[in-house]
Scaffold this motif. Structure first.
Motif, PDB file in Angstrom:
ATOM      1  N   PRO A  14      39.539  13.343  -3.593  1.00 42.99           N
ATOM      2  CA  PRO A  14      38.910  12.906  -4.849  1.00 42.99           C
ATOM      3  C   PRO A  14      38.988  13.946  -5.963  1.00 42.99           C
ATOM      4  O   PRO A  14      39.176  13.594  -7.131  1.00 42.99           O
ATOM      5  N   THR A  15      38.880  15.227  -5.624  1.00 40.46           N
ATOM      6  CA  THR A  15      38.975  16.272  -6.646  1.00 40.46           C
ATOM      7  C   THR A  15      40.361  16.292  -7.251  1.00 40.46           C
ATOM      8  O   THR A  15      40.514  16.389  -8.479  1.00 40.46           O
ATOM      9  N   ARG A  16      41.388  16.154  -6.418  1.00 37.65           N
ATOM     10  CA  ARG A  16      42.755  16.142  -6.950  1.00 37.65           C
ATOM     11  C   ARG A  16      42.988  14.914  -7.815  1.00 37.65           C
ATOM     12  O   ARG A  16      43.670  14.991  -8.840  1.00 37.65           O
ATOM     13  N   ARG A  17      42.424  13.777  -7.430  1.00 37.25           N
ATOM     14  CA  ARG A  17      42.562  12.582  -8.280  1.00 37.25           C
ATOM     15  C   ARG A  17      41.909  12.806  -9.636  1.00 37.25           C
ATOM     16  O   ARG A  17      42.450  12.402 -10.674  1.00 37.25           O
ATOM     17  N   MET A  18      40.760  13.478  -9.650  1.00 38.07           N
ATOM     18  CA  MET A  18      40.088  13.761 -10.926  1.00 38.07           C
ATOM     19  C   MET A  18      40.893  14.746 -11.770  1.00 38.07           C
ATOM     20  O   MET A  18      40.962  14.613 -12.991  1.00 38.07           O
ATOM     21  N   ILE A  19      41.531  15.719 -11.117  1.00 43.50           N
ATOM     22  CA  ILE A  19      42.389  16.662 -11.846  1.00 43.50           C
ATOM     23  C   ILE A  19      43.571  15.921 -12.463  1.00 43.50           C
ATOM     24  O   ILE A  19      43.909  16.132 -13.628  1.00 43.50           O
ATOM     25  N   ILE A  20      44.194  15.033 -11.694  1.00 43.07           N
ATOM     26  CA  ILE A  20      45.318  14.238 -12.213  1.00 43.07           C
ATOM     27  C   ILE A  20      44.858  13.426 -13.417  1.00 43.07           C
ATOM     28  O   ILE A  20      45.537  13.369 -14.447  1.00 43.07           O
ATOM     29  N   ALA A  31      41.439  27.281 -16.925  1.00 45.91           N
ATOM     30  CA  ALA A  31      40.060  27.342 -17.442  1.00 45.91           C
ATOM     31  C   ALA A  31      39.617  25.986 -17.985  1.00 45.91           C
ATOM     32  O   ALA A  31      38.477  25.568 -17.799  1.00 45.91           O
ATOM     33  N   GLY A  32      40.523  25.290 -18.652  1.00 43.00           N
ATOM     34  CA  GLY A  32      40.202  23.967 -19.191  1.00 43.00           C
ATOM     35  C   GLY A  32      39.970  22.931 -18.108  1.00 43.00           C
ATOM     36  O   GLY A  32      39.147  22.033 -18.261  1.00 43.00           O
ATOM     37  N   ILE A  33      40.670  23.085 -17.008  1.00 46.18           N
ATOM     38  CA  ILE A  33      40.511  22.146 -15.892  1.00 46.18           C
ATOM     39  C   ILE A  33      39.187  22.406 -15.176  1.00 46.18           C
ATOM     40  O   ILE A  33      38.455  21.484 -14.845  1.00 46.18           O
ATOM     41  N   ILE A  34      38.878  23.681 -14.972  1.00 50.04           N
ATOM     42  CA  ILE A  34      37.695  24.068 -14.196  1.00 50.04           C
ATOM     43  C   ILE A  34      36.395  23.605 -14.831  1.00 50.04           C
ATOM     44  O   ILE A  34      35.452  23.259 -14.119  1.00 50.04           O
ATOM     45  N   GLU A  35      36.328  23.543 -16.147  1.00 51.56           N
ATOM     46  CA  GLU A  35      35.052  23.311 -16.835  1.00 51.56           C
ATOM     47  C   GLU A  35      34.350  22.020 -16.441  1.00 51.56           C
ATOM     48  O   GLU A  35      33.139  21.930 -16.563  1.00 51.56           O
ATOM     49  N   ASP A  36      35.044  21.029 -15.943  1.00 51.77           N
ATOM     50  CA  ASP A  36      34.412  19.763 -15.557  1.00 51.77           C
ATOM     51  C   ASP A  36      34.033  19.690 -14.077  1.00 51.77           C
ATOM     52  O   ASP A  36      33.522  18.678 -13.622  1.00 51.77           O
ATOM     53  N   PHE A  37      34.297  20.760 -13.340  1.00 52.12           N
ATOM     54  CA  PHE A  37      34.047  20.745 -11.904  1.00 52.12           C
ATOM     55  C   PHE A  37      33.026  21.807 -11.541  1.00 52.12           C
ATOM     56  O   PHE A  37      33.027  22.888 -12.094  1.00 52.12           O
ATOM     57  N   GLY A  38      32.186  21.503 -10.603  1.00 53.05           N
ATOM     58  CA  GLY A  38      31.183  22.457 -10.158  1.00 53.05           C
ATOM     59  C   GLY A  38      31.639  23.272  -8.969  1.00 53.05           C
ATOM     60  O   GLY A  38      30.869  23.481  -8.034  1.00 53.05           O
ATOM     61  N   VAL A  39      32.904  23.691  -8.993  1.00 49.77           N
ATOM     62  CA  VAL A  39      33.451  24.483  -7.892  1.00 49.77           C
ATOM     63  C   VAL A  39      34.101  25.740  -8.462  1.00 49.77           C
ATOM     64  O   VAL A  39      34.290  25.862  -9.672  1.00 49.77           O
ATOM     65  N   SER A  40      34.466  26.644  -7.588  1.00 48.48           N
ATOM     66  CA  SER A  40      35.027  27.925  -8.008  1.00 48.48           C
ATOM     67  C   SER A  40      36.445  27.762  -8.574  1.00 48.48           C
ATOM     68  O   SER A  40      37.135  26.776  -8.315  1.00 48.48           O
ATOM     69  N   HIS A  47      43.664  23.347  -5.272  1.00 52.07           N
ATOM     70  CA  HIS A  47      44.021  21.942  -5.527  1.00 52.07           C
ATOM     71  C   HIS A  47      45.252  21.853  -6.432  1.00 52.07           C
ATOM     72  O   HIS A  47      46.148  21.033  -6.187  1.00 52.07           O
ATOM     73  N   ILE A  48      45.300  22.700  -7.462  1.00 55.67           N
ATOM     74  CA  ILE A  48      46.455  22.710  -8.371  1.00 55.67           C
ATOM     75  C   ILE A  48      47.715  23.089  -7.602  1.00 55.67           C
ATOM     76  O   ILE A  48      48.782  22.498  -7.805  1.00 55.67           O
ATOM     77  N   LYS A  49      47.608  24.054  -6.691  1.00 56.84           N
ATOM     78  CA  LYS A  49      48.761  24.468  -5.886  1.00 56.84           C
ATOM     79  C   LYS A  49      49.278  23.293  -5.054  1.00 56.84           C
ATOM     80  O   LYS A  49      50.481  23.049  -4.991  1.00 56.84           O
ATOM     81  N   ILE A  50      48.370  22.556  -4.438  1.00 57.02           N
ATOM     82  CA  ILE A  50      48.771  21.394  -3.638  1.00 57.02           C
ATOM     83  C   ILE A  50      49.420  20.335  -4.531  1.00 57.02           C
ATOM     84  O   ILE A  50      50.465  19.778  -4.184  1.00 57.02           O
ATOM     85  N   LEU A  51      48.823  20.074  -5.679  1.00 57.21           N
ATOM     86  CA  LEU A  51      49.396  19.089  -6.610  1.00 57.21           C
ATOM     87  C   LEU A  51      50.795  19.515  -7.058  1.00 57.21           C
ATOM     88  O   LEU A  51      51.691  18.681  -7.191  1.00 57.21           O
TER      89      LEU A  51
END
Length: 104
Positions: A14-20, A31-40, A47-51
Motif C-alpha cells: 500500500p505504501t508503494r501504491r501511494m508513492i506511485i 523529501a517531497g515524497i516523505i512529507e505525506d508519510f509517517g515513516v522514516s 520503497h523507492i529502491k524497490i519501485l
C-alpha cells in the motif's frame, strides 16, 4: 542470489501504491515524497529502491538531490493482465450460468 522484481511486486504494498499515486502528479525529490508519510526517510528510500528495481520509478540525480519520476508504461502490464483476466473469467461465468440454466 539476485532477486527478480516485477511490477506486481511494486504494487503489492500500500505504501508503494501511494508513492506511485503521488509521483503520478509529477516528479519529486525524496523529501517531497516523505512529507505525506509517517515513516522514516530510510523506509521511503527502501520503497523507492524497490519501485526503481521494478521499473515503475526512475531516479535522476539533480545536483545533491535525486528526483523520482513515475514510469507509467510498466503499469500497462497490470492493466493488460486485469483486462485479460476479466475477459477469461467473464466467459467462464457465462458458461457456468448457461450450464446452471440447462440443469434446471
Amino acid at each position: 542470489m539476485i532477486q527478480r522484481r516485477d511490477v506486481f511486486q511494486a504494487i503489492s504494498d500500500p505504501t508503494r501504491r501511494m508513492i506511485i499515486q503521488k509521483l503520478s502528479r509529477g516528479p519529486q525529490n525524496l523529501a517531497g515524497i516523505i512529507e505525506d508519510f509517517g515513516v522514516s526517510r530510510q523506509a521511503i528510500a527502501k520503497h523507492i529502491k524497490i519501485l526503481n528495481e521494478c521499473g515503475v520509478v526512475s531516479i535522476t540525480p539533480k545536483g545533491r538531490e535525486q528526483v523520482c519520476e513515475v514510469r507509467m508504461a510498466p503499469l500497462d502490464e497490470v492493466s493488460n493482465w486485469v483486462a485479460e483476466s476479466r475477459t477469461i473469467w467473464g466467459q467462464r461465468f457465462q458458461q457456468l450460468g448457461k450450464f446452471l440454466d440447462d440443469e434446471k
